[in-house]
Design a protein around this motif. Structure first.
Motif, PDB file in Angstrom:
ATOM      1  N   ASN A 299      11.231  15.696  -6.654  1.00  0.00           N
ATOM      2  CA  ASN A 299      10.919  14.378  -5.808  1.00  0.00           C
ATOM      3  C   ASN A 299       9.336  14.199  -5.712  1.00  0.00           C
ATOM      4  OD1 ASN A 299      13.450  14.267  -5.618  1.00  0.00           O
ATOM      5  ND2 ASN A 299      13.557  15.458  -3.488  1.00  0.00           N
ATOM      6  N   ASP A 303       7.814  10.621  -6.955  1.00  0.00           N
ATOM      7  CA  ASP A 303       6.872   9.860  -5.944  1.00  0.00           C
ATOM      8  C   ASP A 303       5.529   9.523  -6.367  1.00  0.00           C
ATOM      9  OD1 ASP A 303       9.075   9.465  -4.461  1.00  0.00           O
ATOM     10  OD2 ASP A 303       8.577  11.179  -3.035  1.00  0.00           O
ATOM     11  N   GLN A 306       5.267   7.068  -9.071  1.00  0.00           N
ATOM     12  CA  GLN A 306       5.654   5.653  -8.417  1.00  0.00           C
ATOM     13  C   GLN A 306       4.436   5.300  -7.477  1.00  0.00           C
ATOM     14  OE1 GLN A 306       8.416   3.941  -9.368  1.00  0.00           O
ATOM     15  NE2 GLN A 306       8.671   5.469 -10.816  1.00  0.00           N
ATOM     16  N   PHE A 308       3.326   6.956  -4.628  1.00  0.00           N
ATOM     17  CA  PHE A 308       3.616   7.025  -3.477  1.00  0.00           C
ATOM     18  C   PHE A 308       2.752   8.432  -3.250  1.00  0.00           C
ATOM     19  CE2 PHE A 308       7.634   4.749  -4.233  1.00  0.00           C
ATOM     20  CZ  PHE A 308       7.346   3.592  -3.587  1.00  0.00           C
TER      21      PHE A 308
END
Length: 310
Positions: A299, A303, A306, A308
């Protein structure tokens, strides 16, 4: 809806041991416990290093306090339904109507003992009608002992003989082989053939076994191998694979065929004693945390890619 990393179903030695490890790993943990441990009739437990002779209820109370001390949550109740939500989450419906979310599940619901339908047997269970010589043999050593069984439990009678010289094997007539009979006689284990009508009790102590033909054989304790039945309804409901014997199929450290679902203790291992169940719970917890870490890494990478940032 409350969210947890792990929901543990069953708060016995296996479940609490797992909860302790996971809470110390800083996971959000919920233990759901119905409050009906298999060993509740027993006054003491044995064979657990440093805990020998401790009442089972005291072990569980101590374990609960330790889990709560590290931030774990314990809920008295049961699970009505489990629903798998995608590949990495479960919804758990509790008996009080509350719904919680879990990333992983550990089922440690134990088993139940089915005894022969003999009057008086169930009432003495865990007191002087016993099932495990390693758990209770020392406490009834050198007494008049009986073993209730058949040709498949001759070896069990030979085990019990380790704790007493005066052992009687109760068996239906005409089922022992010549070799089995010879083995029993060689170690001075008495053979009583016929059907047991009931167990006899005097002054709240087992004192004998009455046969259907009227014979009474004095005994102070009776070992009875029960039929073990796993409390695995929630596992069946999730679609976990079962073996031909009806027990859940497990991989390393209790992993089931359903991703994200582990088991520990008597629900998968009928021979597990308290100390064994605690060890299985610890091993399953370590495996669960490792699996969660792998998920956390995936995860985090996603992220990060992306854009994030944590």
């Amino acid at each position: 809806m409350s969210e947890y990393d792990v929901v543990i179903i069953g708060g016995g030695a296996a479940g609490l041991s797992a909860a302790l490890v996971l809470a110390r790993a800083r996971r959000a943990v919920l233990v759901v416990d119905a409050g009906a441990p298999r060993n509740a009739p027993a006054a003491h437990m044995h064979g657990f290093l440093s805990r020998d002779g401790m009442p089972p209820a005291e072990l569980l109370a101590t374990g609960r306090a330790e889990v709560r001390g590290y931030g774990g949550t314990i809920c008295d109740g049961s699970v009505r339904e489990l629903v798998r939500c995608g590949d990495s989450r479960f919804t758990v419906l509790l008996s009080d109507g509350q719904r919680v979310s879990a990333r992983r599940l550990l089922v440690a619901t134990g088993l139940r003992d089915e005894l022969p339908d003999i009057p008086g047997l169930r009432e003495r269970w865990g007191r002087d009608v016993l099932h495990c010589p390693y758990c209770h043999g020392y406490e009834v050593r050198d007494q008049q002992l009986g073993v209730l069984g058949g040709p498949e439990t001759v070896h069990y009678a030979q085990l019990v003989r380790q704790w007493a010289r005066d052992v009687v094997f109760f068996t239906p007539a005409g089922v022992l082989t010549a070799a089995q009979r010879s083995q029993l006689v060689a170690r001075a284990i008495g053979i009583v053939e016929g059907d047991v009508e009931r167990v006899l009790v005097s002054d709240d102590r087992l004192c004998g076994v009455q046969m259907t033909d009227g014979r009474v054989i004095p005994r102070a304790a009776l070992f009875v191998p029960p039929r073990f039945v796993p409390n695995n309804d929630v596992l069946v409901g999730l679609g976990c694979a079962l073996g031909p014997d009806g027990w859940v199929v497990t991989g390393p450290n209790g992993l089931t065929s359903v991703p994200g679902v582990w088991v520990a203790g008597n629900v998968a291992n009928p021979r597990a004693q308290v100390i064994t169940a605690a060890g299985e719970g610890s091993a399953a917890a370590i495996a669960i945390n490792a699996d969660l870490v792998e998920s956390d890494v995936r995860n985090a990478v996603h992220d990060f890619n992306q854009g994030f940032l944590p």
